[in-house]
Design a protein around this motif. Structure first.
Motif, short mmCIF file in Angstrom:
data_model
loop_
_atom_site.label_atom_id
_atom_site.label_comp_id
_atom_site.label_asym_id
_atom_site.label_seq_id
_atom_site.Cartn_x
_atom_site.Cartn_y
_atom_site.Cartn_z
N ARG A 60 110.03 30.16 -59.25
CA ARG A 60 109.30 30.39 -60.54
C ARG A 60 110.04 29.82 -61.57
O ARG A 60 109.22 29.24 -62.34
CB ARG A 60 109.36 31.98 -60.66
CG ARG A 60 108.69 32.83 -59.64
CD ARG A 60 108.61 34.18 -59.71
NE ARG A 60 109.83 34.80 -60.32
CZ ARG A 60 110.86 35.32 -59.78
NH1 ARG A 60 110.88 35.22 -58.52
NH2 ARG A 60 111.98 35.99 -60.30
N VAL A 61 111.20 29.64 -61.69
CA VAL A 61 111.81 29.15 -62.79
C VAL A 61 112.56 27.70 -62.54
O VAL A 61 113.33 28.03 -61.80
CB VAL A 61 112.75 30.13 -63.70
CG1 VAL A 61 113.42 29.14 -64.82
CG2 VAL A 61 111.83 31.35 -64.24
N LEU A 62 112.22 26.55 -63.26
CA LEU A 62 113.04 25.50 -63.02
C LEU A 62 113.86 25.06 -64.22
O LEU A 62 113.40 24.88 -65.19
CB LEU A 62 111.81 24.29 -62.54
CG LEU A 62 112.80 23.04 -62.63
CD1 LEU A 62 113.68 23.01 -61.30
CD2 LEU A 62 111.84 21.88 -62.39
N GLY A 78 109.55 23.90 -74.47
CA GLY A 78 109.37 24.96 -75.72
C GLY A 78 108.63 26.40 -75.13
O GLY A 78 108.42 27.11 -75.92
N ILE A 79 108.99 26.43 -73.67
CA ILE A 79 108.81 27.80 -73.33
C ILE A 79 110.26 28.67 -73.25
O ILE A 79 111.11 28.36 -72.59
CB ILE A 79 108.04 27.68 -71.88
CG1 ILE A 79 106.65 26.82 -71.94
CG2 ILE A 79 107.91 28.89 -71.05
CD1 ILE A 79 106.45 26.52 -70.70
N ARG A 80 110.10 29.77 -73.65
CA ARG A 80 111.24 30.69 -73.61
C ARG A 80 111.02 31.64 -72.39
O ARG A 80 109.91 31.87 -71.84
CB ARG A 80 111.05 31.55 -74.71
CG ARG A 80 110.91 31.00 -76.06
CD ARG A 80 112.28 29.98 -76.19
NE ARG A 80 113.66 30.71 -76.45
CZ ARG A 80 114.63 30.32 -76.64
NH1 ARG A 80 114.72 28.86 -76.49
NH2 ARG A 80 115.72 30.84 -76.73
N PRO A 81 112.06 31.91 -71.96
CA PRO A 81 112.21 32.77 -70.76
C PRO A 81 111.22 33.84 -70.76
O PRO A 81 110.41 34.16 -69.67
CB PRO A 81 113.64 33.22 -70.59
CG PRO A 81 114.33 32.20 -71.16
CD PRO A 81 113.50 31.83 -72.26
N PRO A 90 106.25 34.84 -67.34
CA PRO A 90 105.12 35.72 -66.77
C PRO A 90 103.89 35.29 -67.10
O PRO A 90 102.69 35.11 -66.48
CB PRO A 90 105.56 37.10 -67.01
CG PRO A 90 107.01 37.12 -67.28
CD PRO A 90 107.01 35.79 -68.01
N GLU A 91 103.56 35.03 -68.39
CA GLU A 91 102.25 34.61 -68.89
C GLU A 91 101.82 33.08 -68.32
O GLU A 91 100.57 32.78 -67.91
CB GLU A 91 102.31 34.57 -70.48
CG GLU A 91 100.86 34.13 -70.90
CD GLU A 91 100.92 34.39 -72.52
OE1 GLU A 91 99.86 34.28 -73.16
OE2 GLU A 91 102.09 34.48 -73.05
N TRP A 92 102.85 32.46 -68.43
CA TRP A 92 102.40 31.06 -67.69
C TRP A 92 102.22 31.17 -66.23
O TRP A 92 101.29 30.46 -65.62
CB TRP A 92 103.49 30.10 -67.86
CG TRP A 92 103.50 29.69 -69.52
CD1 TRP A 92 104.32 29.93 -70.52
CD2 TRP A 92 102.87 28.43 -69.91
NE1 TRP A 92 103.99 29.22 -71.74
CE2 TRP A 92 103.08 28.50 -71.29
CE3 TRP A 92 102.03 27.36 -69.27
CZ2 TRP A 92 102.45 27.57 -71.91
CZ3 TRP A 92 101.25 26.52 -70.17
CH2 TRP A 92 101.61 26.49 -71.39
N LEU A 149 118.34 30.54 -71.23
CA LEU A 149 118.48 31.28 -69.90
C LEU A 149 119.56 32.10 -70.17
O LEU A 149 120.62 31.58 -70.97
CB LEU A 149 118.78 30.40 -68.68
CG LEU A 149 117.29 29.78 -68.21
CD1 LEU A 149 117.75 28.65 -67.06
CD2 LEU A 149 116.37 30.92 -67.83
N PRO A 150 119.91 33.36 -69.66
CA PRO A 150 121.06 33.99 -69.91
C PRO A 150 122.48 33.58 -69.41
O PRO A 150 122.05 32.92 -68.36
CB PRO A 150 120.78 35.55 -69.18
CG PRO A 150 119.67 35.28 -68.35
CD PRO A 150 118.93 34.01 -68.84
#
Length: 206
Positions: free
Chosen positions: A6-8, A155-158, A162-164, A178-179
């Motif tokens: 889901r996240v790269l 420019g996308i924040r964590p 979900p919206e993307w 990212l944490p």
């Protein structure tokens, strides 16, 4: 695999050692695919060092190289052990290397024409800079490119991931935010449960 992850993560580091440390932390958190970038000094050495690593499940790490825009960068990345290449915009010279060397290439684009051309060439495209158009743009692209692998980045924040994903992203490229806490980072890459309560293997669906 990217759909399941889901996240790269997209790493732009000050040097190769920092890139190795950050990649190691991501792999320990359950991430498997990480994008290093040619903007990091010593990036080729970082690719070689991290490509030999394994994730928390014992699987080989999949280290990609982003911001690849030249033939030389593409060949150097693949020689160093890169599992895939990513460009920020259309890069036919990189595409030619990928074809010649049978490598996975995710080509960048911004307009519908650029994104469609990238999908036609390799089945995958990076939308960049994604923050400039928003999830609604991706939703419209999905209407005409329903089977494409599309990875919005820039420019996308964590918290916006979900919206993307709901708009149709295969995965979302995250360059910052990212944490750093190991437990919180592990939550980012935890398997998603499906409606039956079991783990949802999105990769198998693709």
């Amino acid at each position: 695999m990217l759909a399941a992850q889901r996240v790269l993560p997209v790493l732009r580091n000050t040097d190769a050692d920092e890139a190795v440390r950050d990649t190691t932390a991501l792999l320990a958190a359950g991430c498997r695919a990480v994008e290093l970038t040619t903007s990091t000094p010593g990036w080729a050495a970082a690719v070689t060092r991290t490509a030999a690593l394994r994730d928390v499940h014992g699987r080989p790490a999949l280290i990609g190289v982003g911001t690849v825009t030249t033939t030389a960068q593409a060949d150097t990345a693949l020689d160093a052990g890169a599992a895939f290449l990513i460009s920020p915009y259309p890069a036919p010279e990189v595409r030619a290397v990928a074809v010649r060397r049978e490598a996975l290439f995710i080509e960048g684009g911004f307009t519908p024409g650029e994104i469609a051309a990238a999908v036609r060439a390799a089945g995958a495209a990076k939308v960049f800079p994604a923050h400039a158009v928003g999830p609604g743009f991706l939703r419209s692209l999905r209407a005409v490119l329903p089977a494409a692998v599309i990875i919005p980045t820039g420019g996308i924040r964590p918290a916006e991931v979900p919206e993307w994903l709901a708009a149709g992203a295969t995965a979302v490229g995250i360059g910052g935010g990212l944490p750093t806490d190991p437990a919180e980072l592990a939550d980012v890459f935890a398997p998603v449960a499906d409606a039956s309560g079991g783990p949802h293997d999105a990769a198998a669906e693709r």
